[in-house]
Design an enzyme around this catalytic site. Sequence first.
Site, short mmCIF file in Angstrom:
data_model
loop_
_atom_site.label_atom_id
_atom_site.label_comp_id
_atom_site.label_asym_id
_atom_site.label_seq_id
_atom_site.Cartn_x
_atom_site.Cartn_y
_atom_site.Cartn_z
CE LYS A 190 -3.52 -2.65 -0.42
NZ LYS A 190 -4.39 -3.19 0.56
C1 LIG Z 1 -5.69 -3.98 1.24
C2 LIG Z 1 -6.95 -3.64 0.94
C3 LIG Z 1 -7.92 -3.86 2.15
C4 LIG Z 1 -7.53 -4.38 3.31
O1 LIG Z 1 -6.53 -4.18 4.03
P1 LIG Z 1 -5.53 -5.06 5.01
O2 LIG Z 1 -4.64 -4.06 5.59
O3 LIG Z 1 -4.80 -6.27 4.10
O4 LIG Z 1 -6.49 -5.57 5.77
C5 LIG Z 1 -9.26 -3.37 2.12
N1 LIG Z 1 -9.65 -2.85 0.90
C6 LIG Z 1 -8.79 -2.66 -0.22
C7 LIG Z 1 -9.32 -1.85 -1.59
C8 LIG Z 1 -7.56 -3.10 -0.13
O5 LIG Z 1 -6.69 -2.86 -1.21
#
Ligand SMILES: *Cc1c(COP(=O)(O)O)cnc(C)c1O
Length: 394
Positions: A190
């Site tokens: 991310k």
């Molecule tokens: C990564 C992601 C999540 C979940 O995040 P985590 O930290 O992996 O639990 C939720 N929604 C979207 C669109 C994502 O890309």
Amino acid sequence: MEQDAAQPQKALPYGRQSVSDDDIAAVVDVLRGTWLTTGPKVQEFESAAAAKAGAKHGVAVSSGTAALHAMMAALDVGPGDEVIVPTITFAASANCAVYQGATPVFVDVEPDTLLIDADAVEAAVTKRTRAIVAVDFAGQPCDYGRLEEIAHRHGLALVADACHSLGGAYKGRPVGSLALASAFSFHPVKPMTTGEGGMVVTDSEDLAQRMRNFRNHGITTDHHQRESMGTWYYEMRELGFNYRLSDIQCALGLSQIGKLDQWTRRRQDIAARYDRAFESSDAVEPLSKRNECSHAYHLYVIRWRQSLADIDRAVFFERLRASGIGVNVHYIPVHLHPFYREQFGTHPGQCPVAEHAYEEIISLPIFPAMADEDVDRVVALIQTCVESSTSAAA
Ligand SMILES: *Cc1c(COP(=O)(O)O)cnc(C)c1O
């Protein structure tokens, strides 16, 4: 060490974290101190994230998924309620409604951006609808102007799954200030990372307080009560979870967030380089970017026009992978997953735009440490696929 020219070039992932010595030093500092969790770094990180996102409050949690769950719980989403979710997203955007016993209602996306289609949202509203989860797919903010208008008219909560878009903006307003509450993820792929981690930002003091309780078993942290009843005293008022983020992780987050702007700009530069390279290509069509948005480019997604290319997406995908280019597909429409088909009766044909797009999309590598030469290598490889396909067709 000398690089052996015969060695294949290093594999390029679709996304990768940047962690440097100052990040490591910040984590080590916490490890040498007293507070490994529920200490001062948590609030410091929450304040920094809220400021960056243009919101009053930040609530740090253990993942983006926990952030989405906490939002649903704080909004009292429950059995009998419907939550509108776009189908092009990670499953967690919908799962958060299911955790609360509610029903996700999947809606289609716009063909050019793959962002939630406001007309489809409007058409999906029923008496049971409680909330809309707007997903800033690939890092581009949704059309919050229209979504806000729809939410307001029907009395719905508009929340943002902004797990892709931290660092982006819509009409000059930062992501995090565009909905009632916004969820971020700090997973390594991310925009910035804490290893695992997440955050909800909101202007609502009440929602923030409810989410603080929710991440800590539903235990209230009322200082006045502790003073009057004895310092050992606390109450568990509702069912919560252990969704806390440690000081170790928050120290990493604090160190990372200082570099976010620079990383966003680098992602935008890489995207512009790809855009220029594909401008004259018919077979490769990048998703559209809206003028009123600052796109955070968590992903760089192209559509591979199979009808023009003569190589189908699977072959194209495998060729890139075989050459060490870590392409991926984001996402399998969530309503097509067996869980949703079996539990909620979703089916193919329900979201035709998304289902068609799914046959064509590929995410190309993009991350701040990616060099221009890496971008050019990806472009050159794609170019050879386009050429071999057009010569095969001739
Ligand atoms: C990564 C992601 C999540 C979940 O995040 P985590 O930290 O992996 O639990 C939720 N929604 C979207 C669109 C994502 O890309």
